[in-house]
Design a protein around this motif. Structure first.
Motif, mmCIF file in Angstrom:
data_model
loop_
_atom_site.group_PDB
_atom_site.id
_atom_site.type_symbol
_atom_site.label_atom_id
_atom_site.label_comp_id
_atom_site.label_asym_id
_atom_site.label_seq_id
_atom_site.Cartn_x
_atom_site.Cartn_y
_atom_site.Cartn_z
ATOM 1 N N ILE A 162 9.071 -0.407 25.189
ATOM 2 C CA ILE A 162 9.049 -0.036 23.772
ATOM 3 C C ILE A 162 10.199 0.955 23.581
ATOM 4 O O ILE A 162 10.358 1.878 24.376
ATOM 5 N N SER A 163 10.984 0.761 22.545
ATOM 6 C CA SER A 163 11.955 1.782 22.174
ATOM 7 C C SER A 163 11.610 2.255 20.760
ATOM 8 O O SER A 163 11.060 1.512 19.962
ATOM 9 N N TYR A 164 11.919 3.498 20.494
ATOM 10 C CA TYR A 164 11.513 4.174 19.256
ATOM 11 C C TYR A 164 12.760 4.750 18.597
ATOM 12 O O TYR A 164 13.596 5.367 19.252
ATOM 13 N N PHE A 165 12.854 4.545 17.287
ATOM 14 C CA PHE A 165 13.947 5.129 16.509
ATOM 15 C C PHE A 165 13.387 5.604 15.181
ATOM 16 O O PHE A 165 12.691 4.861 14.488
ATOM 17 N N ASN A 166 13.650 6.863 14.837
ATOM 18 C CA ASN A 166 13.192 7.424 13.568
ATOM 19 C C ASN A 166 14.316 8.268 12.988
ATOM 20 O O ASN A 166 14.595 9.360 13.483
ATOM 21 N N ASP A 167 14.978 7.748 11.945
ATOM 22 C CA ASP A 167 16.038 8.520 11.297
ATOM 23 C C ASP A 167 15.575 9.160 9.995
ATOM 24 O O ASP A 167 16.356 9.777 9.284
ATOM 25 N N TYR A 168 14.288 9.043 9.691
ATOM 26 C CA TYR A 168 13.713 9.742 8.545
ATOM 27 C C TYR A 168 13.405 11.189 8.926
ATOM 28 O O TYR A 168 13.577 12.092 8.126
ATOM 29 N N GLN A 169 12.958 11.389 10.156
ATOM 30 C CA GLN A 169 12.679 12.740 10.649
ATOM 31 C C GLN A 169 13.984 13.464 10.948
ATOM 32 O O GLN A 169 14.990 12.848 11.262
ATOM 33 N N THR A 170 13.925 14.778 10.879
ATOM 34 C CA THR A 170 15.064 15.598 11.260
ATOM 35 C C THR A 170 14.632 16.487 12.408
ATOM 36 O O THR A 170 13.652 17.201 12.266
ATOM 37 N N PRO A 171 15.304 16.454 13.527
ATOM 38 C CA PRO A 171 16.447 15.608 13.855
ATOM 39 C C PRO A 171 16.008 14.173 14.127
ATOM 40 O O PRO A 171 14.839 13.907 14.398
ATOM 41 N N ASP B 26 0.813 -1.214 0.000
ATOM 42 C CA ASP B 26 0.000 0.000 0.000
ATOM 43 C C ASP B 26 0.853 1.275 0.000
ATOM 44 O O ASP B 26 0.578 2.216 0.722
ATOM 45 N N GLY B 27 1.934 1.277 -0.788
ATOM 46 C CA GLY B 27 2.760 2.474 -0.931
ATOM 47 C C GLY B 27 3.858 2.654 0.100
ATOM 48 O O GLY B 27 4.542 3.669 0.109
ATOM 49 N N HIS B 28 4.037 1.677 1.001
ATOM 50 C CA HIS B 28 5.064 1.776 2.049
ATOM 51 C C HIS B 28 5.781 0.442 2.200
ATOM 52 O O HIS B 28 5.241 -0.599 1.886
ATOM 53 N N TYR B 29 7.008 0.500 2.714
ATOM 54 C CA TYR B 29 7.731 -0.717 3.085
ATOM 55 C C TYR B 29 7.508 -0.968 4.572
ATOM 56 O O TYR B 29 7.597 -0.047 5.389
ATOM 57 N N TYR C 274 14.305 4.437 8.804
ATOM 58 C CA TYR C 274 13.181 4.031 9.650
ATOM 59 C C TYR C 274 12.246 5.205 9.875
ATOM 60 O O TYR C 274 12.676 6.285 10.253
ATOM 61 N N ASN C 275 10.952 4.946 9.669
ATOM 62 C CA ASN C 275 9.951 6.000 9.835
ATOM 63 C C ASN C 275 8.704 5.463 10.522
ATOM 64 O O ASN C 275 7.634 5.487 9.932
ATOM 65 N N PRO C 276 8.742 4.982 11.700
ATOM 66 C CA PRO C 276 9.820 4.698 12.634
ATOM 67 C C PRO C 276 10.089 3.201 12.717
ATOM 68 O O PRO C 276 9.458 2.408 12.041
ATOM 69 N N GLN C 277 11.007 2.844 13.617
ATOM 70 C CA GLN C 277 11.190 1.459 14.053
ATOM 71 C C GLN C 277 10.896 1.416 15.542
ATOM 72 O O GLN C 277 11.406 2.232 16.296
ATOM 73 N N LEU C 278 10.056 0.467 15.934
ATOM 74 C CA LEU C 278 9.747 0.272 17.348
ATOM 75 C C LEU C 278 10.182 -1.127 17.757
ATOM 76 O O LEU C 278 9.909 -2.096 17.048
ATOM 77 N N THR C 279 10.873 -1.224 18.871
ATOM 78 C CA THR C 279 11.239 -2.514 19.440
ATOM 79 C C THR C 279 10.347 -2.727 20.652
ATOM 80 O O THR C 279 10.336 -1.906 21.564
ATOM 81 N N VAL C 280 9.571 -3.809 20.631
ATOM 82 C CA VAL C 280 8.576 -4.066 21.667
ATOM 83 C C VAL C 280 8.933 -5.349 22.401
ATOM 84 O O VAL C 280 9.225 -6.358 21.774
ATOM 85 N N LYS C 281 8.900 -5.282 23.724
ATOM 86 C CA LYS C 281 9.144 -6.464 24.549
ATOM 87 C C LYS C 281 7.898 -6.718 25.397
ATOM 88 O O LYS C 281 7.394 -5.821 26.054
ATOM 89 N N ASP D 246 15.820 5.800 0.602
ATOM 90 C CA ASP D 246 16.500 7.069 0.338
ATOM 91 C C ASP D 246 17.071 7.042 -1.082
ATOM 92 O O ASP D 246 17.018 6.014 -1.755
ATOM 93 N N PRO D 247 17.603 8.153 -1.583
ATOM 94 C CA PRO D 247 18.091 8.200 -2.975
ATOM 95 C C PRO D 247 19.239 7.242 -3.281
ATOM 96 O O PRO D 247 19.468 6.910 -4.435
ATOM 97 N N CYS D 248 19.945 6.781 -2.265
ATOM 98 C CA CYS D 248 21.093 5.885 -2.474
ATOM 99 C C CYS D 248 20.715 4.413 -2.400
ATOM 100 O O CYS D 248 21.566 3.545 -2.528
ATOM 101 N N GLY D 249 19.447 4.118 -2.160
ATOM 102 C CA GLY D 249 19.012 2.728 -2.098
ATOM 103 C C GLY D 249 19.003 2.132 -0.706
ATOM 104 O O GLY D 249 18.653 0.971 -0.537
ATOM 105 N N ALA D 250 19.390 2.912 0.280
ATOM 106 C CA ALA D 250 19.304 2.446 1.668
ATOM 107 C C ALA D 250 17.891 2.751 2.180
ATOM 108 O O ALA D 250 17.097 3.406 1.495
ATOM 109 N N TYR D 251 17.575 2.289 3.360
ATOM 110 C CA TYR D 251 16.253 2.507 3.924
ATOM 111 C C TYR D 251 16.367 3.223 5.263
ATOM 112 O O TYR D 251 17.256 2.918 6.062
#
Length: 109
Positions: free
Chosen positions: A70-79, A23-26, A52-59, A45-50
């Motif tokens: 839960i931990s959250y990581f988003n490297d698509y957003q700035t900052p 549906d338009g997303h990975y 995270y928008n976001p990645q959540l680790t759930v235990k 991204d333009p270089c072919g890497a991916y």
């Protein structure tokens, strides 16, 4: 009603651990061990890497299916945004997790 842990577990089994274009997303759900999952929405991204928008680790707690962390990581957003589970972040992280799992469920139908 299925537990949240069971919903994530079922999606992980259906999808495997590789990323899927839905549906338009990975998306990817990766089972790390019996109680921990990494759930991600990925943006190419333009270089072919991916990114995270976001990645959540759930235990989950194994006996009760209660979310332990839960931990959250988003490297698509700035900052780049990194958060860990605490009283201050629990509402935001739970909301992000629910939203991401619901997006995947809708796209994977």
């Amino acid at each position: 009603m299925k537990s949240f842990n069971q919903t994530i577990s079922n999606l992980a089994q259906q999808m495997g651990s590789s990323k899927h274009y839905l549906d338009g997303h990975y998306y990817r759900i990766k089972k790390e061990n019996a109680t921990t999952y990494k759930i991600a929405s990925l943006v190419a991204d333009p270089c072919g890497a991916y990114l995270y928008n976001p990645q959540l680790t759930v235990k989950f707690q194994s006996q009760t299916d209660e979310i332990l962390s839960i931990s959250y990581f988003n490297d698509y957003q700035t900052p780049t945004k990194m958060l860990s589970f605490s009283e201050e972040t629990s509402v935001f992280l739970t909301s992000e997790l629910t939203q991401l799992v619901n997006e995947i469920k809708q796209a994977y139908k």
